[in-house]
Design an enzyme around this catalytic site. Structure first.
Site, short mmCIF file in Angstrom:
data_model
loop_
_atom_site.label_atom_id
_atom_site.label_comp_id
_atom_site.label_asym_id
_atom_site.label_seq_id
_atom_site.Cartn_x
_atom_site.Cartn_y
_atom_site.Cartn_z
N TRP A 150 21.89 22.62 2.33
CA TRP A 150 21.98 22.96 0.91
C TRP A 150 23.36 23.47 0.48
O TRP A 150 23.64 23.59 -0.70
CB TRP A 150 20.92 24.01 0.56
CG TRP A 150 19.59 23.41 0.24
CD1 TRP A 150 19.20 22.12 0.47
CD2 TRP A 150 18.47 24.07 -0.37
NE1 TRP A 150 17.91 21.94 0.03
CE2 TRP A 150 17.44 23.12 -0.49
CE3 TRP A 150 18.23 25.37 -0.84
CZ2 TRP A 150 16.20 23.42 -1.04
CZ3 TRP A 150 17.00 25.67 -1.38
CH2 TRP A 150 15.99 24.70 -1.49
N LYS A 151 24.19 23.83 1.46
CA LYS A 151 25.51 24.40 1.15
C LYS A 151 25.33 25.61 0.22
O LYS A 151 24.32 26.30 0.32
CB LYS A 151 26.42 23.34 0.51
CG LYS A 151 26.43 22.05 1.33
CD LYS A 151 27.43 21.06 0.83
CE LYS A 151 27.31 19.80 1.67
NZ LYS A 151 28.56 19.21 1.99
N HIS A 191 30.68 23.05 10.84
CA HIS A 191 30.75 22.14 9.68
C HIS A 191 32.21 22.00 9.23
O HIS A 191 32.97 22.98 9.25
CB HIS A 191 29.89 22.67 8.53
CG HIS A 191 29.68 21.65 7.47
ND1 HIS A 191 30.64 21.35 6.53
CD2 HIS A 191 28.63 20.81 7.21
CE1 HIS A 191 30.19 20.39 5.74
NE2 HIS A 191 28.97 20.05 6.13
N GLU A 195 29.71 13.95 11.75
CA GLU A 195 30.03 13.96 10.32
C GLU A 195 31.52 13.69 10.15
O GLU A 195 32.32 14.64 10.16
CB GLU A 195 29.70 15.33 9.71
CG GLU A 195 28.24 15.66 9.67
CD GLU A 195 27.91 16.51 8.43
OE1 GLU A 195 26.97 16.14 7.72
OE2 GLU A 195 28.59 17.51 8.19
N GLY A 249 23.53 16.37 2.80
CA GLY A 249 24.07 17.47 2.01
C GLY A 249 23.51 17.48 0.60
O GLY A 249 22.36 17.84 0.35
P1 PGA Z 1 26.98 15.19 1.83
O1 PGA Z 1 27.20 16.40 2.85
O2 PGA Z 1 25.66 14.53 2.22
O3 PGA Z 1 26.93 15.82 0.50
O4 PGA Z 1 28.13 14.26 2.01
C1 PGA Z 1 26.85 16.29 4.19
C2 PGA Z 1 27.03 17.63 4.86
O5 PGA Z 1 27.84 18.43 4.40
O6 PGA Z 1 26.39 17.93 5.88
#
Ligand code: PGA
Length: 253
Positions: free
Chosen positions: A12-13, A101, A170, A235
């Site tokens: 979710w950030k 991350h 990632e 994300g």
């Molecule tokens: P995103 O982010 O799907 O918005 O590109 C992925 C993540 O930060 O794990």
């Protein structure tokens, strides 16, 4: 497609408040309704620290696991204003933790620091989602494999229980950009990560490797052709129950 359990992990950030529980609730309902699909995967949502306790208590009898997104490396309490450590997060209800991350590496996290965080998280029995991946410059210079190898070598130790660690590939250039790797490149990189872990640590165990970076309900169809991918770290699209559920549905279409 294999019968192996796949992971659909939401990151979710910096998003959400107490009322965002409705997103988790909807995903939970979907899992309850579509038992056959749900038996083939595990859903983990990594939320901000402010929500973990409230959500965990609301989620009794749940079909979703909860995680957090980072921690301070110190195992003990200390004078670290604004920080929380792995033990505090575990006691508050986290089962999983994202570490390494690229958004945190960008703020200065080194492989060595990430290793300390992994160690302190494993010590309190948290499961790790360990993010690795190259920048666009590194990719253009043909350095993808060497960067990944270095990240694994410098942050992982042989004694770490690999059953508690999920590698999340990632590529930095794909996070938040709507760019995704070519299927052939992705296949090769996933294979490389599994291979290089076994090689470095002389291990017979193959680690789980998931992909993250601009995953959405459309491109998931293409990714589903790569059976060696053990799941996805999602994300922005995990901030909506509909989008997240569509990703899972389309994966199995
Ligand atoms: P995103 O982010 O799907 O918005 O590109 C992925 C993540 O930060 O794990």
């Amino acid at each position: 497609m294999t019968n192996k359990i796949k992971y659909f992990i939401g990151n979710w950030k910096m998003f959400g408040n107490l009322s965002s529980f409705k997103i988790i609730n909807e995903i939970n309902k979907f899992r309850r309704k579509f038992k056959k699909i749900s038996s083939r995967n595990k859903v983990i949502i990594c939320v901000p620290n402010t929500l973990i306790y409230f959500f965990q208590n609301k989620l009794k009898g749940k079909l979703i696991s909860l995680g957090v997104q980072n921690c301070h490396q110190s195992k003990k309490y200390g004078s670290f204003t604004g920080s929380v450590n792995a033990s505090m997060l575990k006691k508050t209800g986290a089962e999983f933790i994202i570490l390494g991350h690229s958004e945190n590496r960008f703020d200065g996290e080194s492989n060595k620091l990430i290793k300390e965080k992994i160690q302190s998280s494993l010590d309190v029995n948290l499961n790790i989602i360990f993010c690795i991946g190259e920048t666009s410059k590194e990719k253009n210079n043909g350095k993808t494999f060497s960067v990944i190898k270095k990240q694994i070598k410098e942050s992982i130790e042989k004694k770490f229980d690999i059953n508690k660690i999920i590698f999340a590939y990632e590529p930095v250039w794909s996070v938040g950009t709507n760019k995704v790797p070519k299927i052939d490149d992705l296949k090769k990189t996933i294979k490389f990560i599994k291979f290089v872990y076994k090689k470095i640590y002389k291990s017979k165990k193959t680690p789980r490797v998931i992909y993250g970076g601009s995953v959405n309900s459309q491109n998931i169809r293409t990714f589903s052709s790569i059976s060696s991918i053990d799941g996805f770290l999602v994300g922005r699209e995990s901030q909506s129950s509909k989008k997240f559920i569509d990703i899972i549905k389309n994966y199995y279409k």
